[in-house]
Design an enzyme around this catalytic site. Structure first.
Site, PDB file in Angstrom:
ATOM      1  N   CYS A  87      24.905  34.008  56.801  1.00  0.00           N
ATOM      2  CA  CYS A  87      24.416  34.619  58.037  1.00  0.00           C
ATOM      3  C   CYS A  87      25.444  35.653  58.504  1.00  0.00           C
ATOM      4  O   CYS A  87      26.631  35.354  58.602  1.00  0.00           O
ATOM      5  CB  CYS A  87      24.245  33.511  59.076  1.00  0.00           C
ATOM      6  SG  CYS A  87      24.246  34.071  60.770  1.00  0.00           S
ATOM      7  N   GLU A  88      24.975  36.864  58.780  1.00  0.00           N
ATOM      8  CA  GLU A  88      25.916  37.915  59.171  1.00  0.00           C
ATOM      9  C   GLU A  88      26.459  37.728  60.586  1.00  0.00           C
ATOM     10  O   GLU A  88      27.447  38.355  60.955  1.00  0.00           O
ATOM     11  CB  GLU A  88      25.272  39.295  59.030  1.00  0.00           C
ATOM     12  CG  GLU A  88      24.187  39.612  60.019  1.00  0.00           C
ATOM     13  CD  GLU A  88      23.614  41.006  59.811  1.00  0.00           C
ATOM     14  OE1 GLU A  88      23.142  41.571  60.808  1.00  0.00           O
ATOM     15  OE2 GLU A  88      23.626  41.518  58.687  1.00  0.00           O
ATOM     16  N   HIS A  89      25.840  36.867  61.382  1.00  0.00           N
ATOM     17  CA  HIS A  89      26.296  36.677  62.759  1.00  0.00           C
ATOM     18  C   HIS A  89      27.494  35.738  62.851  1.00  0.00           C
ATOM     19  O   HIS A  89      28.380  35.946  63.680  1.00  0.00           O
ATOM     20  CB  HIS A  89      25.153  36.140  63.628  1.00  0.00           C
ATOM     21  CG  HIS A  89      23.975  37.053  63.656  1.00  0.00           C
ATOM     22  ND1 HIS A  89      22.667  36.606  63.625  1.00  0.00           N
ATOM     23  CD2 HIS A  89      23.898  38.407  63.689  1.00  0.00           C
ATOM     24  CE1 HIS A  89      21.851  37.640  63.649  1.00  0.00           C
ATOM     25  NE2 HIS A  89      22.567  38.742  63.687  1.00  0.00           N
ATOM     26  N   HIS A  90      27.512  34.691  62.014  1.00  0.00           N
ATOM     27  CA  HIS A  90      28.606  33.715  62.075  1.00  0.00           C
ATOM     28  C   HIS A  90      29.301  33.523  60.734  1.00  0.00           C
ATOM     29  O   HIS A  90      30.251  32.759  60.639  1.00  0.00           O
ATOM     30  CB  HIS A  90      28.081  32.350  62.558  1.00  0.00           C
ATOM     31  CG  HIS A  90      27.407  32.415  63.885  1.00  0.00           C
ATOM     32  ND1 HIS A  90      26.041  32.533  64.039  1.00  0.00           N
ATOM     33  CD2 HIS A  90      27.922  32.412  65.140  1.00  0.00           C
ATOM     34  CE1 HIS A  90      25.736  32.588  65.320  1.00  0.00           C
ATOM     35  NE2 HIS A  90      26.855  32.517  66.020  1.00  0.00           N
ATOM     36  N   GLN A 128      17.683  36.205  57.678  1.00  0.00           N
ATOM     37  CA  GLN A 128      16.537  35.790  56.866  1.00  0.00           C
ATOM     38  C   GLN A 128      15.390  36.796  56.918  1.00  0.00           C
ATOM     39  O   GLN A 128      14.731  37.049  55.902  1.00  0.00           O
ATOM     40  CB  GLN A 128      16.061  34.399  57.303  1.00  0.00           C
ATOM     41  CG  GLN A 128      14.937  33.857  56.437  1.00  0.00           C
ATOM     42  CD  GLN A 128      14.569  32.437  56.790  1.00  0.00           C
ATOM     43  OE1 GLN A 128      15.392  31.682  57.300  1.00  0.00           O
ATOM     44  NE2 GLN A 128      13.345  32.058  56.525  1.00  0.00           N
ATOM     45  N   HIS A 156      19.645  26.833  58.397  1.00  0.00           N
ATOM     46  CA  HIS A 156      20.754  27.686  58.836  1.00  0.00           C
ATOM     47  C   HIS A 156      21.867  26.819  59.412  1.00  0.00           C
ATOM     48  O   HIS A 156      21.668  26.130  60.419  1.00  0.00           O
ATOM     49  CB  HIS A 156      20.256  28.675  59.894  1.00  0.00           C
ATOM     50  CG  HIS A 156      19.324  29.714  59.349  1.00  0.00           C
ATOM     51  ND1 HIS A 156      19.689  31.028  59.203  1.00  0.00           N
ATOM     52  CD2 HIS A 156      18.046  29.615  58.889  1.00  0.00           C
ATOM     53  CE1 HIS A 156      18.675  31.708  58.689  1.00  0.00           C
ATOM     54  NE2 HIS A 156      17.664  30.871  58.502  1.00  0.00           N
ATOM     55  N   CYS A 158      24.365  27.792  60.989  1.00  0.00           N
ATOM     56  CA  CYS A 158      24.766  28.250  62.323  1.00  0.00           C
ATOM     57  C   CYS A 158      23.948  27.552  63.411  1.00  0.00           C
ATOM     58  O   CYS A 158      24.373  27.479  64.561  1.00  0.00           O
ATOM     59  CB  CYS A 158      24.647  29.767  62.448  1.00  0.00           C
ATOM     60  SG  CYS A 158      23.003  30.414  62.130  1.00  0.00           S
TER      61      CYS A 158
END
Length: 196
Positions: A87-90, A128, A156, A158
């Protein structure tokens, strides 16, 4: 940690990444020189190079490497393709299964190439929704089929390890083109991927 040069792996200079991970350990309050952590910066740098190698690969070239003229015009389905992504956010993992269908329009590709395309896009910093669309667009643009549909179901970390901490949640995404705009065709695909 040894000062020996580690070189380039999966297109990434490991020697440049390692000191940054050592700094992260320090800022987290850890001692990067203790026995259990001495090789951690090297291991993490190598892992990140592997997990993001898709950024340095061409998925269309993979499809073209086994593209054959064929007059078949029925649905081709490859389902239950395992994948792992970050995941690019976390920068935490998300993982699950991708299901792909396409209806050829003069060309087919080797069946193993579809999971390779999934891997290339999954081995990037991702979300995703984008992963689903990128797979669909690559197949559509490269093979020019009568239609493509991609469904992804994933867990996920996250959401499971932090934040809302919902361990049993599954996220589903889909995207489609052409012949799959017909509800009947989409329903046929969905029936096929859920058949055991």
């Amino acid at each position: 940690m040894s000062s020996e040069k580690k070189g380039v792996e999966h297109g990434v200079d490991i020697d440049i990444l390692m000191p940054h991970y050592k700094e992260v350990l320090i800022h987290l309050g850890e001692d990067p020189d203790r026995e259990g952590l001495q090789k951690t910066p090297l291991r993490v740098a190598r892992a990140m190079a592997f997990l993001t190698q898709g950024m340095r690969q061409d998925p269309a070239a993979v499809l073209k490497s086994a593209m054959f003229r064929e007059d078949y015009r029925q649905m081709v389905v490859v389902k239950d393709i395992d994948f792992y992504s970050l995941c690019e956010h976390h920068m935490l993992p998300f993982f699950g299964k991708a299901h792909i269908a396409y209806i050829p329009n003069g060309y087919i590709t080797g069946l193993s190439k579809l999971p390779r395309v999934v891997d290339i896009f999954a081995r990037r910093l991702q979300v995703q929704e984008r992963l689903t669309t990128q797979i669909k667009e690559c197949i559509q643009d490269t093979l020019n089929p009568l239609g493509v549909m991609v469904v992804i179901e994933a867990q996920h970390m996250c959401m499971q390890m932090r934040g809302v901490e919902k361990q049993n949640s599954i996220t589903m995404t889909s995207d489609f083109t052409g012949a799959f705009e017909s509800q009947k065709t989409r329903e046929e695909f969905m029936a096929l991927i859920h058949k055991r």
